[in-house]
Design a protein around this motif. Structure first.
Motif, PDB file in Angstrom:
ATOM      1  N   TYR A  30     -56.518  -8.383 -15.332  1.00 25.71           N
ATOM      2  CA  TYR A  30     -55.572  -9.447 -15.651  1.00 25.71           C
ATOM      3  C   TYR A  30     -54.980 -10.102 -14.400  1.00 25.71           C
ATOM      4  CZ  TYR A  30     -55.741  -7.433 -20.329  1.00 25.71           C
ATOM      5  OH  TYR A  30     -56.169  -6.954 -21.538  1.00 25.71           O
ATOM      6  N   PHE A  31     -54.787  -9.311 -13.356  1.00 23.46           N
ATOM      7  CA  PHE A  31     -54.149  -9.783 -12.129  1.00 23.46           C
ATOM      8  C   PHE A  31     -54.980  -9.323 -10.927  1.00 23.46           C
ATOM      9  CE2 PHE A  31     -50.925  -8.778 -15.346  1.00 23.46           C
ATOM     10  CZ  PHE A  31     -50.360 -10.025 -15.538  1.00 23.46           C
ATOM     11  N   PRO A  32     -56.122  -9.974 -10.698  1.00 26.57           N
ATOM     12  CA  PRO A  32     -57.049  -9.499  -9.663  1.00 26.57           C
ATOM     13  C   PRO A  32     -56.513  -9.545  -8.235  1.00 26.57           C
ATOM     14  CG  PRO A  32     -57.785 -11.589 -10.598  1.00 26.57           C
ATOM     15  CD  PRO A  32     -56.604 -11.151 -11.399  1.00 26.57           C
ATOM     16  N   SER A  33     -55.467 -10.296  -7.988  1.00 25.12           N
ATOM     17  CA  SER A  33     -54.940 -10.396  -6.623  1.00 25.12           C
ATOM     18  C   SER A  33     -54.034  -9.220  -6.245  1.00 25.12           C
ATOM     19  CB  SER A  33     -54.178 -11.704  -6.433  1.00 25.12           C
ATOM     20  OG  SER A  33     -53.049 -11.738  -7.275  1.00 25.12           O
ATOM     21  N   LEU A  34     -53.651  -8.393  -7.223  1.00 29.41           N
ATOM     22  CA  LEU A  34     -52.770  -7.260  -6.940  1.00 29.41           C
ATOM     23  C   LEU A  34     -53.527  -6.124  -6.266  1.00 29.41           C
ATOM     24  CD1 LEU A  34     -50.707  -6.922 -10.255  1.00 29.41           C
ATOM     25  CD2 LEU A  34     -49.985  -7.966  -8.110  1.00 29.41           C
ATOM     26  N   SER A  35     -52.880  -5.500  -5.306  1.00 28.80           N
ATOM     27  CA  SER A  35     -53.472  -4.327  -4.657  1.00 28.80           C
ATOM     28  C   SER A  35     -53.283  -3.112  -5.558  1.00 28.80           C
ATOM     29  CB  SER A  35     -52.798  -4.072  -3.304  1.00 28.80           C
ATOM     30  OG  SER A  35     -51.460  -3.628  -3.510  1.00 28.80           O
ATOM     31  N   LEU A  36     -53.979  -2.046  -5.241  1.00 31.26           N
ATOM     32  CA  LEU A  36     -53.843  -0.796  -5.994  1.00 31.26           C
ATOM     33  C   LEU A  36     -52.393  -0.313  -5.959  1.00 31.26           C
ATOM     34  CD1 LEU A  36     -54.941   1.653  -7.524  1.00 31.26           C
ATOM     35  CD2 LEU A  36     -55.564   2.637  -5.303  1.00 31.26           C
ATOM     36  N   THR A  37     -51.775  -0.371  -4.793  1.00 31.04           N
ATOM     37  CA  THR A  37     -50.382   0.075  -4.648  1.00 31.04           C
ATOM     38  C   THR A  37     -49.453  -0.742  -5.538  1.00 31.04           C
ATOM     39  OG1 THR A  37     -50.838   0.746  -2.375  1.00 31.04           O
ATOM     40  CG2 THR A  37     -48.528   0.490  -2.991  1.00 31.04           C
ATOM     41  N   GLU A  38     -49.649  -2.047  -5.573  1.00 23.77           N
ATOM     42  CA  GLU A  38     -48.812  -2.907  -6.420  1.00 23.77           C
ATOM     43  C   GLU A  38     -49.022  -2.576  -7.891  1.00 23.77           C
ATOM     44  OE1 GLU A  38     -48.440  -7.096  -4.047  1.00 23.77           O
ATOM     45  OE2 GLU A  38     -50.439  -6.534  -4.770  1.00 23.77           O
ATOM     46  N   ARG A  39     -50.270  -2.404  -8.297  1.00 27.23           N
ATOM     47  CA  ARG A  39     -50.553  -2.080  -9.704  1.00 27.23           C
ATOM     48  C   ARG A  39     -49.919  -0.752 -10.089  1.00 27.23           C
ATOM     49  NH1 ARG A  39     -55.896  -3.278  -8.131  1.00 27.23           N
ATOM     50  NH2 ARG A  39     -56.563  -1.222  -8.832  1.00 27.23           N
ATOM     51  N   GLU A  40     -49.982   0.232  -9.209  1.00 26.00           N
ATOM     52  CA  GLU A  40     -49.362   1.537  -9.478  1.00 26.00           C
ATOM     53  C   GLU A  40     -47.850   1.396  -9.627  1.00 26.00           C
ATOM     54  OE1 GLU A  40     -52.505   4.586  -7.348  1.00 26.00           O
ATOM     55  OE2 GLU A  40     -50.903   3.718  -6.126  1.00 26.00           O
ATOM     56  N   ARG A  41     -47.249   0.568  -8.800  1.00 20.86           N
ATOM     57  CA  ARG A  41     -45.787   0.361  -8.872  1.00 20.86           C
ATOM     58  C   ARG A  41     -45.391  -0.292 -10.193  1.00 20.86           C
ATOM     59  NH1 ARG A  41     -42.519  -3.905  -7.491  1.00 20.86           N
ATOM     60  NH2 ARG A  41     -44.228  -4.977  -6.439  1.00 20.86           N
TER      61      ARG A  41
END
Length: 58
Positions: A30-41
């Motif tokens: 859904y949000f391909p620009s997010l990093s793994l760290t951002e998605r985890e947060r």
């Protein structure tokens, strides 16, 4: 946009009963620009909301 990401993560956690790690991976769709760290947060924030912690006062 931040609230939209948390809302999507909460939907996947609560309504779709997806495990946290699956939601982290699905947010990438859904949000391909997010990093793994951002998605985890964002998933962590959504988990807190779904489970009654950190729910904003009305």
């Amino acid at each position: 946009m931040e609230s939209q990401i948390v809302h999507k993560a909460a939907f996947l956690l609560h309504d779709c009963n997806e495990p946290e790690q699956v939601v982290v991976e699905r947010l990438k769709e859904y949000f391909p620009s997010l990093s793994l760290t951002e998605r985890e947060r964002y998933v962590s924030e959504a988990w807190d909301q779904v489970h009654g912690q950190g729910v904003p006062e009305a």
